[in-house]
Design a protein around this motif. Structure first.
Motif, short mmCIF file in Angstrom:
data_model
loop_
_atom_site.label_atom_id
_atom_site.label_comp_id
_atom_site.label_asym_id
_atom_site.label_seq_id
_atom_site.Cartn_x
_atom_site.Cartn_y
_atom_site.Cartn_z
N SER A 168 -7.25 40.35 66.94
CA SER A 168 -7.95 40.71 65.70
C SER A 168 -6.92 40.96 64.59
N ALA A 169 -7.35 40.71 63.34
CA ALA A 169 -6.46 40.93 62.18
C ALA A 169 -6.51 42.37 61.70
N GLY A 170 -7.23 43.25 62.41
CA GLY A 170 -7.26 44.65 62.01
C GLY A 170 -8.44 44.98 61.13
N GLY A 176 -2.56 45.45 62.58
CA GLY A 176 -3.15 46.64 61.96
C GLY A 176 -3.99 47.44 62.93
N GLY A 177 -5.21 47.77 62.50
CA GLY A 177 -6.11 48.59 63.30
C GLY A 177 -6.35 48.02 64.69
N ALA A 178 -6.22 46.71 64.85
CA ALA A 178 -6.44 46.11 66.17
C ALA A 178 -5.31 46.47 67.11
N ALA A 220 -6.24 27.89 47.29
CA ALA A 220 -6.57 26.51 47.65
C ALA A 220 -8.07 26.23 47.54
N LYS A 221 -8.82 27.24 47.08
CA LYS A 221 -10.27 27.01 46.93
C LYS A 221 -10.52 26.42 45.56
N ILE A 222 -10.68 25.11 45.52
CA ILE A 222 -10.79 24.40 44.24
C ILE A 222 -12.11 23.64 44.24
C1 3H9 Z 1 -5.67 48.06 58.63
O1 3H9 Z 1 -5.82 47.54 59.72
C2 3H9 Z 1 -5.80 49.53 58.37
C3 3H9 Z 1 -5.77 50.39 59.62
O2 3H9 Z 1 -4.44 50.75 59.95
C4 3H9 Z 1 -6.52 51.67 59.40
C5 3H9 Z 1 -7.96 51.57 59.24
C6 3H9 Z 1 -8.67 52.90 59.17
N1 3H9 Z 1 -9.59 41.74 56.36
O3 3H9 Z 1 -4.87 34.39 55.92
P1 3H9 Z 1 -5.92 33.39 56.27
C7 3H9 Z 1 -9.63 36.63 55.91
S1 3H9 Z 1 -5.37 47.13 57.24
C8 3H9 Z 1 -10.45 40.94 55.73
O4 3H9 Z 1 -6.23 32.33 55.31
P2 3H9 Z 1 -4.31 32.49 58.48
C9 3H9 Z 1 -8.95 35.96 54.77
O5 3H9 Z 1 -9.27 36.58 53.55
C10 3H9 Z 1 -5.41 45.46 57.80
N2 3H9 Z 1 -10.32 39.60 55.67
O6 3H9 Z 1 -5.66 32.73 57.72
C11 3H9 Z 1 -9.51 34.56 54.88
O7 3H9 Z 1 -10.83 34.60 54.35
P3 3H9 Z 1 -11.43 33.32 53.59
C12 3H9 Z 1 -4.12 45.07 58.43
C13 3H9 Z 1 -9.29 39.08 56.30
O8 3H9 Z 1 -4.67 31.86 59.75
C14 3H9 Z 1 -9.62 34.35 56.38
O9 3H9 Z 1 -9.67 35.66 56.95
N3 3H9 Z 1 -4.17 43.65 58.72
C15 3H9 Z 1 -8.34 39.86 56.96
O10 3H9 Z 1 -3.32 31.85 57.60
C16 3H9 Z 1 -8.45 33.59 56.97
O11 3H9 Z 1 -7.24 34.24 56.58
C17 3H9 Z 1 -3.64 42.73 57.89
O12 3H9 Z 1 -3.06 43.04 56.86
C18 3H9 Z 1 -8.54 41.25 57.00
N4 3H9 Z 1 -7.70 42.08 57.65
O13 3H9 Z 1 -3.73 33.97 58.77
C19 3H9 Z 1 -3.77 41.30 58.34
N5 3H9 Z 1 -7.39 39.05 57.47
O14 3H9 Z 1 -11.42 32.23 54.60
C20 3H9 Z 1 -4.02 40.38 57.18
C21 3H9 Z 1 -7.74 37.79 57.13
O15 3H9 Z 1 -12.75 33.79 53.14
N6 3H9 Z 1 -4.28 39.03 57.58
N7 3H9 Z 1 -8.88 37.80 56.42
O16 3H9 Z 1 -10.48 33.08 52.46
C22 3H9 Z 1 -3.30 38.13 57.88
O17 3H9 Z 1 -2.13 38.46 57.94
C23 3H9 Z 1 -3.71 36.71 58.09
O18 3H9 Z 1 -4.97 36.53 57.50
C24 3H9 Z 1 -3.81 36.25 59.56
C25 3H9 Z 1 -4.43 34.83 59.63
C26 3H9 Z 1 -2.38 36.21 60.15
C27 3H9 Z 1 -4.67 37.18 60.38
#
Ligand code: 3H9
Length: 677
Positions: free
Chosen positions: A60-62, A103-105, A281-283
């Motif tokens: 999970s991405a958290g 992250g949270g995961a 890239a959303k065009i």
């Molecule tokens: C946290 O966990 C806080 C906790 O410590 C405490 C809580 C109380 N949330 O990047 P991509 C969407 S903070 C929502 O293009 P990839 C992204 O917007 C979190 N949406 O794919 C996109 O949507 P769309 C800590 C998310 O394969 C789609 O998923 N975690 C999240 O190149 C695909 O994403 C992070 O900071 C999210 N967390 O990369 C992780 N993550 O298709 C952040 C993704 O509508 N994420 N989306 O445009 C990443 O690093 C990358 O997205 C990941 C995939 C490596 C997972």
């Protein structure tokens, strides 16, 4: 539907699969569902252990980052509630991790008794990159598991690590090469003893190396709070709580600090950038089908100068073989040296093995024979910035390149349509504007000509992704997005200098804002002759009122390359790159201002910043009106990744809209504290 029960001979194990496409984000809504499933498993006397796994190719991405931007429902369930339920249970929990656990995961995995993972799994607490800290127990559990020093390093970097590294750190218990979930279940069956160990970890003191010294050192190693370091210092404070306080108190401190960061200006700005990057890239008109259409398996570059070599390295780093054509033996020799020198440097730094460096080096072939470009899927021209020269290149390329090959110009200012007009394939012509050094700088402007087809744009985004760049689409207008805006910014800096504000003060004000260098040092780096040529092309208005730039160029002060520009340079000072104030330049401005009748006046740092940043934002708004830039977020990405705009301030458009009110720390009244904070 509840997940299936696995009734094995030695106990019943419930498999809970995190399945919330695309990235199994742990949104409040999803956590409510997860908690329900977990509570049922806990309440069921037949269930002895729980295994968490992930669907969709990752754990999970958290937490769902969208949740932090909204008013929260009164009783939102968060990953903290799920983690607390695991903590309170006497049953065994095992995390079976494949793909990303972020992250949270990862914090959920940390509360489990065992963590088993595939060799391809990745682990990260990237919250710092969003201006946050791990807020679901990570700052308290991780130091207890792997020591405060290692935990701080891991959380402050925020980058993901491999399964091998995670195993070495003690973050996971085992790397599994067969059936991951089956192995996790085996672990669960034989692991009941770990429940008491889990309690022991929480009760135990931290390992001896975790002391005030580690915390103090960490504070010293990160930027100041007001300049991008707020989340880092707050994270270190949370770890300090882990060092000093019993677990429950530490968790409470972490929650409070997390809530403060969620509302802070820097985190809001960084979250804005996170989503802006994912919008790029959303065009309209470019659908998913077009996206994967063009194969990019080989590339060509015309011109073996600094830019051409950098572009060739960028392709080679992505594993794409590249042919570089240049008629000058001297240029080719120099480029060969640059390329091998660069790869060897990476070997020295431990980033590449020697074999890999040779392999990459060999995938770049230099030649004087244009015919060798005939097999390339994409050719990027990086010759001298002159329209006639580039026109000639495009005529030649069109005759040589295979049908369907993309022809791109790396021009930073010239008209793409004029180049496309030299070919019989204008739909396959576009700009690919790299930034120096092209193999390092993350930004790539994709410039759409009048006839560039959606397929070609889609292919350009694919190239951007392959090269690991942040690719931003721009219309075909003078200077595209980034340089068009920088002209106004530099012009405004010049206007201030004409009014009597010393260049060194202007640069200092922008550096204190967070830019790596000020506008004058930047112009010295890129060359005053280049700046003058560009300003002349923009007409008299762009040259300023006094012609100081022209005068400096006449004096042979071309910037760092001639050891004098707006500043002086001395080989003995900062390897010739450190600007040294030159009173002669200040005097030149003063004289020129007197002649032009401009009255000298003082300006404080705030005024300097306001004038320069307003100039950026104002031009940005015009580019949006003209359709050159698609979204304010696109402009922000250009500025953060191409021009050193401090990320914690969100980019020029975000800053103009939100920055002034909330750029430093948490500000009250910007929405309720998250329910879980
Ligand atoms: C946290 O966990 C806080 C906790 O410590 C405490 C809580 C109380 N949330 O990047 P991509 C969407 S903070 C929502 O293009 P990839 C992204 O917007 C979190 N949406 O794919 C996109 O949507 P769309 C800590 C998310 O394969 C789609 O998923 N975690 C999240 O190149 C695909 O994403 C992070 O900071 C999210 N967390 O990369 C992780 N993550 O298709 C952040 C993704 O509508 N994420 N989306 O445009 C990443 O690093 C990358 O997205 C990941 C995939 C490596 C997972």
């Amino acid at each position: 539907m509840l997940p299936p029960l696995d009734r094995a001979a030695d106990g019943a194990i419930r498999l809970i699969t995190l399945d919330n496409p695309p990235v199994n984000a742990l949104s409040f809504a999803y956590c409510a569902k997860l908690l329900e499933e977990l509570e049922q498993a806990h309440a069921d006397g037949g269930v002895e252990a729980v295994v968490f796994a992930g669907a969709n190719g990752l754990f999970s991405a958290g937490a769902d980052v969208n949740d932090f931007n909204q008013e929260l429902p009164e009783h939102a369930t968060t990953i903290r509630d799920v983690i607390a339920a695991v903590e309170a249970s006497v049953k065994v929990h095992v995390a079976a991790i494949d793909g990303n656990a972020l992250g949270g995961a990862l914090e959920l995995a940390l509360v489990c008794d065992y963590r088993v993972a595939t060799a391809a799994a990745k682990f990260g607490l990237p919250e710092i990159r969003l201006g946050l800290l791990p807020g679901a127990g990570g700052t308290q559990r991780l130091p207890r598991l792997i020591g405060a020093r290692a935990a701080l390093e891991f959380m402050l970097k925020g980058s993901a690590i491999s399964a091998q590294r995670a195993l070495a750190l003690g973050l996971i218990d085992e790397i599994v090469d067969a059936d991951l979930v089956a192995r996790a279940k085996d672990r669960a069956r034989g692991a009941k003893r770990r429940v008491s160990e889990r309690q022991a970890i929480i009760a135990a003191d931290l390992p001896p190396q975790a002391g005030p010294f580690v915390v103090a050192q960490a504070h010293k190693a990160v930027p100041p709070e007001e300049n991008g370091g707020l989340a880092a210092h707050t994270l270190i404070d949370a770890v300090q709580a882990a060092v000093e306080l019993p677990f429950a108190f530490g968790i409470a401190r972490e929650s409070r600090l997390f809530g403060e960061l969620v509302r802070s200006g820097p985190s809001q700005a960084l979250r804005h950038l996170f989503f802006a990057e994912r919008e790029l890239a959303k065009i309209d008109g470019i659908d998913g089908a077009a996206r994967d259409d063009t194969e990019i398996e080989s590339a060509g570059v015309v011109g073996a100068g600094t830019m051409g070599s950098g572009i060739a390295i960028a392709f080679a780093q992505a594993g794409i073989p590249v042919v570089v054509v240049d008629g000058s033996d001297e240029a080719v020799d120099k480029a060969r040296q640059t390329v091998m020198g660069m790869f060897m440097y990476q070997v020295q730094k431990g980033r590449l093995t020697r074999e890999e460096a040779w392999k990459r080096g060999r995938s770049i072939r230099f030649t004087g024979d244009w015919a060798e470009l005939g097999a390339a899927d994409v050719v990027v021209e990086a010759v001298f910035e002159n329209l006639e020269v580039k026109r000639e290149v495009f005529r030649k390329l069109d005759a040589i390149a295979k049908p369907g090959a993309i022809l791109a110009s790396n021009t930073s200012t010239l008209d793409i349509d004029a180049l496309a007009a030299e070919t019989k394939r204008p739909e396959r012509v576009l700009g690919l504007h790299f930034f120096v050094p092209a193999n390092v700088m993350p930004l790539l402007e994709i410039v759409r000509g009048r006839e560039t087809s959606p397929r070609t744009i889609a292919a350009a985004f694919k190239i951007g992704k392959l090269l690991g760049k942040k690719a931003v689409l721009s219309g075909n207008a003078f200077g595209f997005i980034g340089n068009r805006m920088i002209f106004d910014y530099v012009r405004e800096a010049n206007a201030l200098a004409e009014e009597g504000v010393a260049p060194v003060r202007i640069d200092a004000a922008m550096k204190a804002f967070g830019f790596p260098m000020g506008p004058f040092a930047m112009t010295d780096l890129s060359g005053l002759d280049i700046a003058l040529a560009v300003q002349k092309a923009r007409g008299a208005e762009a040259l300023g009122r006094t012609g100081v730039l022209e005068r400096l160029v006449q004096m042979g002060r071309l910037g760092q390359k001639s050891m004098a520009g707006y500043f002086k340079y001395d080989k003995a000072v900062g390897k010739g790159r450190e600007p040294i104030v030159d009173p002669q330049v200040e005097e030149l401005y003063a004289q020129a201002a007197r002649t032009a009748g401009i009255a000298p006046r003082a300006a404080g740092d705030d005024e300097i910043r306001t004038r320069l940043l307003d100039a950026l934002a104002e031009r940005g708004r015009k580019l949006l009106d003209e359709g050159v830039a698609l979204r304010p977020g696109d402009i922000d990405v250009v500025y953060v990744y191409g021009y050193g705009f401090p990320p914690h301030r969100g980019g020029p458009m975000w800053y103009a809209e939100h920055g002034r009110v909330s750029s430093s720390a948490a500000s009250e009244g910007e929405g309720r504290l998250p329910a879980h904070a």
